[in-house]
Design an enzyme around this catalytic site. Sequence first.
Site, mmCIF file in Angstrom:
data_model
loop_
_atom_site.group_PDB
_atom_site.id
_atom_site.type_symbol
_atom_site.label_atom_id
_atom_site.label_comp_id
_atom_site.label_asym_id
_atom_site.label_seq_id
_atom_site.Cartn_x
_atom_site.Cartn_y
_atom_site.Cartn_z
ATOM 1 N N GLY A 156 -33.431 -37.369 -21.781
ATOM 2 C CA GLY A 156 -33.453 -36.034 -21.164
ATOM 3 C C GLY A 156 -33.310 -36.197 -19.662
ATOM 4 N N ARG A 157 -33.808 -35.210 -18.930
ATOM 5 C CA ARG A 157 -33.666 -35.250 -17.470
ATOM 6 C C ARG A 157 -34.329 -36.493 -16.874
ATOM 7 N NH1 ARG A 157 -35.450 -30.273 -18.997
ATOM 8 N NH2 ARG A 157 -34.294 -28.409 -18.432
ATOM 9 N N ILE A 158 -35.552 -36.781 -17.336
ATOM 10 C CA ILE A 158 -36.278 -37.916 -16.753
ATOM 11 C C ILE A 158 -35.623 -39.232 -17.181
ATOM 12 C CG2 ILE A 158 -38.528 -39.073 -16.615
ATOM 13 C CD1 ILE A 158 -39.776 -36.233 -17.194
ATOM 14 N N ARG A 178 -31.852 -37.791 -29.846
ATOM 15 C CA ARG A 178 -31.516 -36.958 -31.011
ATOM 16 C C ARG A 178 -30.029 -36.624 -31.000
ATOM 17 N NH1 ARG A 178 -34.829 -31.666 -30.952
ATOM 18 N NH2 ARG A 178 -34.089 -32.098 -28.878
ATOM 19 N N ARG A 238 -45.367 -39.500 -24.193
ATOM 20 C CA ARG A 238 -46.620 -39.022 -24.760
ATOM 21 C C ARG A 238 -47.223 -40.157 -25.586
ATOM 22 N NH1 ARG A 238 -46.589 -35.631 -21.469
ATOM 23 N NH2 ARG A 238 -46.643 -33.373 -21.708
ATOM 24 N N GLU A 267 -56.328 -38.950 -25.025
ATOM 25 C CA GLU A 267 -56.718 -39.089 -23.612
ATOM 26 C C GLU A 267 -57.944 -38.233 -23.320
ATOM 27 O OE1 GLU A 267 -53.178 -38.011 -21.456
ATOM 28 O OE2 GLU A 267 -52.043 -39.692 -22.268
ATOM 29 N N HIS A 286 -52.139 -41.237 -16.929
ATOM 30 C CA HIS A 286 -51.190 -40.127 -17.092
ATOM 31 C C HIS A 286 -50.856 -39.502 -15.727
ATOM 32 C CE1 HIS A 286 -49.679 -36.954 -20.176
ATOM 33 N NE2 HIS A 286 -48.883 -37.002 -19.113
ATOM 34 N N ILE A 287 -50.203 -40.301 -14.885
ATOM 35 C CA ILE A 287 -49.901 -39.835 -13.519
ATOM 36 C C ILE A 287 -48.402 -39.728 -13.255
ATOM 37 C CG2 ILE A 287 -52.057 -40.652 -12.473
ATOM 38 C CD1 ILE A 287 -50.372 -43.095 -11.414
ATOM 39 N N GLY A 288 -47.612 -39.610 -14.343
ATOM 40 C CA GLY A 288 -46.154 -39.590 -14.188
ATOM 41 C C GLY A 288 -45.640 -38.658 -13.097
HETATM 42 C C1 DGY Z 1 -45.477 -33.399 -18.265
HETATM 43 O O1 DGY Z 1 -45.124 -32.625 -17.381
HETATM 44 O O2 DGY Z 1 -45.277 -33.198 -19.451
HETATM 45 C C2 DGY Z 1 -46.161 -34.629 -17.791
HETATM 46 O O3 DGY Z 1 -46.651 -35.394 -18.808
HETATM 47 C C3 DGY Z 1 -47.226 -34.244 -16.793
HETATM 48 O O4 DGY Z 1 -47.247 -35.206 -15.827
#
Ligand code: DGY
Length: 320
Positions: A156-158, A178, A238, A267, A286-288
């Site tokens: 996806g975008r990320i 997918r 996730r 978490e 969880h600091i993405g």
């Molecule tokens: C999201 O935006 O889904 C990320 O997991 C939050 O950092």
Amino acid sequence: MRWNTYVTRIVPAQSLDILRDVSRIAVWNFEELSVSREELLAQVRSADALITMLTDRIDAEVFARGKNLKIVANVAVGYDNIDTAEARTRGVIVTNTPDVLTETTADLAFALLLATARRIPQASVYLREGKWKTWAPMLMAGQDVHSATLGIVGLGRIGLGVARRARGFGMRVLYHNRNRNPEAEARLEVAYRSLDDLLRESDFVVLLAPLTDDTRHLIGGRELSLMKRTACLINAGRGPLVDETALYEALKAERLFAAGLDVFEKEPVGPDHPLLTLPNVVALPHIGSASIHARTAMANLAAANVRAVLTGESPLTPVV
Ligand code: DGY
């Protein structure tokens, strides 16, 4: 004022300014504590809008109590915490925060990959604990990132952001998704693979797929056994994408070089979590998307979505 908005965590005050002239605003005022279930169920009774976090379970019970609810604005791009089918049935709009966190989260995924490959946190702790006696040829030796093969699961975008960064490191990039993305294949020279082939060929596997019924435990014992012994698994999507028990076994038996985890099945986790007892795990809470700029932009976007819906406009980033 006509409308009521409930916010389930402290967000930047300036973000809520976007809303103040159209809605009364109540906030769960504990930064490091999720809103309690009782409080959420009590607050939703009078709420026209909820601004929620990925830690809040917005399920049928919440929707049933929220008789006036018009929008649930999640401050996250993922929205697996929300029962979207129920929202659709009840005609409640759900929004997320895409785009504003893309580059920030790709930065973190790549940083985690580098940290895991080169054992950066372990090396830092080693030094701070006074264990550094001399330079040694194999001291804290890790895996090379440059020129290695990267497999992205979830383009996806990320994922695309991670692919762009990988090009700068001279990596060969594979992806599994997918749907195939011919445009990205041409522009970024990324090659599609079945999941099994991607796992077999990659030196680094980065998980960025959304959590759905289809992707839960996408990576289990069988999948891990396909990976190279020298490979690193990075999960920046996730937690439940990975069967953590199987991952623990694989890492403990050194059937995998290392794992970098920004997310966990359940978490928060603490230091006694089995994976955190292993020396070949780099773990983050969880600091993405946690840059000041991105987190503020996410809260702004959630507030703007609420404002739009309460004032009769179309939401900016609806998912339902
Ligand atoms: C999201 O935006 O889904 C990320 O997991 C939050 O950092």
